[in-house]
Design a protein around this motif. Structure first.
Motif, PDB file in Angstrom:
ATOM      1  N   ASP A 199      -4.750 -10.198  -1.850  1.00 42.13           N
ATOM      2  CA  ASP A 199      -5.620  -9.198  -1.222  1.00 42.13           C
ATOM      3  C   ASP A 199      -4.972  -7.813  -1.270  1.00 42.13           C
ATOM      4  O   ASP A 199      -5.639  -6.798  -1.526  1.00 42.13           O
ATOM      5  CB  ASP A 199      -5.924  -9.588   0.229  1.00 42.13           C
ATOM      6  N   ALA A 200      -3.648  -7.772  -1.022  1.00 40.81           N
ATOM      7  CA  ALA A 200      -2.929  -6.493  -1.085  1.00 40.81           C
ATOM      8  C   ALA A 200      -2.924  -5.950  -2.510  1.00 40.81           C
ATOM      9  O   ALA A 200      -3.013  -4.729  -2.723  1.00 40.81           O
ATOM     10  CB  ALA A 200      -1.501  -6.667  -0.575  1.00 40.81           C
TER      11      ALA A 200
ATOM     12  N   ARG B 239      -5.305  -6.458  -4.788  1.00 37.05           N
ATOM     13  CA  ARG B 239      -6.650  -5.951  -5.089  1.00 37.05           C
ATOM     14  C   ARG B 239      -6.868  -4.551  -4.515  1.00 37.05           C
ATOM     15  O   ARG B 239      -7.652  -3.767  -5.043  1.00 37.05           O
ATOM     16  CB  ARG B 239      -7.699  -6.913  -4.533  1.00 37.05           C
ATOM     17  N   ALA B 240      -6.178  -4.256  -3.420  1.00 37.37           N
ATOM     18  CA  ALA B 240      -6.335  -2.953  -2.766  1.00 37.37           C
ATOM     19  C   ALA B 240      -5.265  -1.947  -3.186  1.00 37.37           C
ATOM     20  O   ALA B 240      -5.190  -0.858  -2.620  1.00 37.37           O
ATOM     21  CB  ALA B 240      -6.288  -3.147  -1.244  1.00 37.37           C
ATOM     22  N   TYR B 241      -4.451  -2.281  -4.182  1.00 36.17           N
ATOM     23  CA  TYR B 241      -3.341  -1.400  -4.576  1.00 36.17           C
ATOM     24  C   TYR B 241      -3.882  -0.047  -5.034  1.00 36.17           C
ATOM     25  O   TYR B 241      -4.768   0.013  -5.900  1.00 36.17           O
ATOM     26  CB  TYR B 241      -2.527  -2.035  -5.696  1.00 36.17           C
TER      27      TYR B 241
ATOM     28  N   PRO C 288       0.820  -1.229   0.000  1.00 37.22           N
ATOM     29  CA  PRO C 288       0.000   0.000   0.000  1.00 37.22           C
ATOM     30  C   PRO C 288       0.844   1.266   0.000  1.00 37.22           C
ATOM     31  O   PRO C 288       0.507   2.245  -0.674  1.00 37.22           O
ATOM     32  CB  PRO C 288      -0.821  -0.132   1.286  1.00 37.22           C
TER      33      PRO C 288
END
Length: 418
Positions: free
Chosen positions: A296-297, A299-301, A257
């Motif tokens: 998951d990380a 997808r949230a980038y 992130p």
């Protein structure tokens, strides 16, 4: 600098240690302006007596000369007064590493072995940087560390223990010197391109793209990588679009992130397997951050979209990860992530236990992925003859033994980070 063994046969030799300590650059050696932020350049100018009202303008001049014109010395800065150039030269440099070797592959790929001077109690260190020319583009593969901590089993760099992080100056210097050698700065363009014998693009910029895919894990050297890439993407200097800069990580999940928010470049993930048990073996970092957590990380980038896809790198290992079932599972795992999948034929290196997948297997794998709607280009191996291809980089730098480090720190004055 010649390499000296500090502890031959594991027996301390004080006189030899003293010779090595004396050979280290002084701790107060001139700092380089390369890699400094504008604020730091402003402070450097203030330190040599530039008036406050002139600092902003003089900072812009230095920035222009270093990154747009590629000036390697203060003497080249013709619109800066002689007195100011002399004052800067007395206290600072525009550092360049030593070029130990420069190799050119039959396909035009270039590999440089750069040597950076010792820092603190450390020795000089060496890293490899690779330039890959293609039709209409030229990609520079930049290193972030000397060695690596991750020990990925298919990667040559993973067989070299981490020596130290590169500083932002050393990361920026790889870009600057590569452009210098290629003739990508105005003052050296004509001669360098003439010497290249047709192995470079005939027009336009030669370094159009940067990939942080050289030696090391960039997210384990986050601050230095961030500052270096912000300089690379600065519109008044090296001026590379952030969409032409790709940071590749093996999956340091907590830092992903921050990479998106603070650097904002394209992201590539070294995936290489679709099952945790296999990825644990190929990419041991997976034991800490398994596939589900990593994805998951992704997808949230920050900023992720069809226009800013994540690239997933997948090395093709014969009989290991190259079956149609693996391809189908890869498609399932990436569902919902705007992605491109780079299929990388394994590049052999001395002592490797792996073989490259057969071409038919690679094409079958690619067909499964393509049918699912993902671009899956098969990366053409480049620079194999000079060990410059993906996964082949390694330098001879070695980490000091604890006793060597303690002895050198005692002789030099102690304390330096390396």
């Amino acid at each position: 600098m010649a390499t000296v063994s500090l502890l031959p046969k594991d027996r301390a030799d004080l006189s030899q240690i003293m010779k090595v300590a004396e050979a280290q650059p002084a701790r107060d050696a001139k700092p380089s302006l390369l890699g400094m932020t504008r604020e730091e350049l402003g402070q450097a100018l203030a330190d040599v007596g530039v008036e406050d009202r002139q600092i902003r303008m003089r900072t812009a001049q230095l920035w222009h000369w270093m990154y747009l014109r590629g000036a390697a010395s203060f003497d080249a800065m013709t619109n800066v007064s002689k007195d100011m150039r002399a004052a800067l030269a007395e206290r600072y440099t525009i550092g360049r590493p030593e070029i130990v070797t420069e190799q050119i592959s039959v396909d035009g790929t270039r590999k440089w072995l750069f040597r950076f001077p010792a820092r603190g109690a450390g020795r000089p260190v060496e890293v490899e940087t690779v330039y890959i020319p293609e039709e209409g583009r030229g990609t520079l593969c930049v290193s972030s560390q000397v060695g690596c901590t991750l020990t990925c089993s298919f990667c040559h760099t993973g067989t070299q223990k981490l020596v130290r992080n590169l500083t932002r100056e050393e990361i920026v210097a790889q870009i600057v010197v590569a452009r210098e050698r290629l003739g990508d700065f105005p003052e050296v363009a004509a001669n360098a391109r003439k010497d290249a014998e047709g192995l470079l693009p005939s027009e336009g910029r030669l370094v159009t793209n940067i990939v942080m895919m050289g030696m090391g894990e960039p997210l384990y050297n986050f601050d230095n990588v961030r500052e270096a890439l912000l300089i690379a993407s600065d519109g008044d200097g090296l001026s590379l679009s952030k969409r032409r800069i790709t940071l590749s990580t093996s999956g340091v999940v907590p830092m992903i992130p921050r990479a998106g928010a603070e650097i904002g470049t394209m992201l590539a993930i070294s995936l290489h397997a679709v099952r945790d048990d296999l990825r644990d073996e190929l990419v041991p970092l997976n034991r800490k951050y398994p596939i589900a957590e990593l994805l998951d990380a992704c997808r949230a980038y920050p900023g992720l979209s069809n226009a800013r896809r994540i690239t997933f790198e997948y090395v093709m290992l014969k009989g290991i990860n190259d079956s149609p079932a693996d391809a189908r599972e890869l498609v399932r795992l990436l569902k919902g992530i705007p992605a491109k999948i780079n299929l990388i034929p394994f590049n052999p290196w001395p002592g490797s236990a792996y073989e490259c997948s057969d071409w038919d297997e690679i094409e079958t794998f690619a067909e499964v992925v393509n049918r699912a709607g993902y671009a899956s280009p098969i990366r053409t191996p480049r620079g194999r003859d000079i060990l410059a291809a993906c996964g082949q980089l390694k330098s001879a730098s070695e980490r000091l033994r604890v006793r060597e480090r303690m002895a050198l720190e005692a002789m030099i004055g102690g304390g330096g980070e390396d």
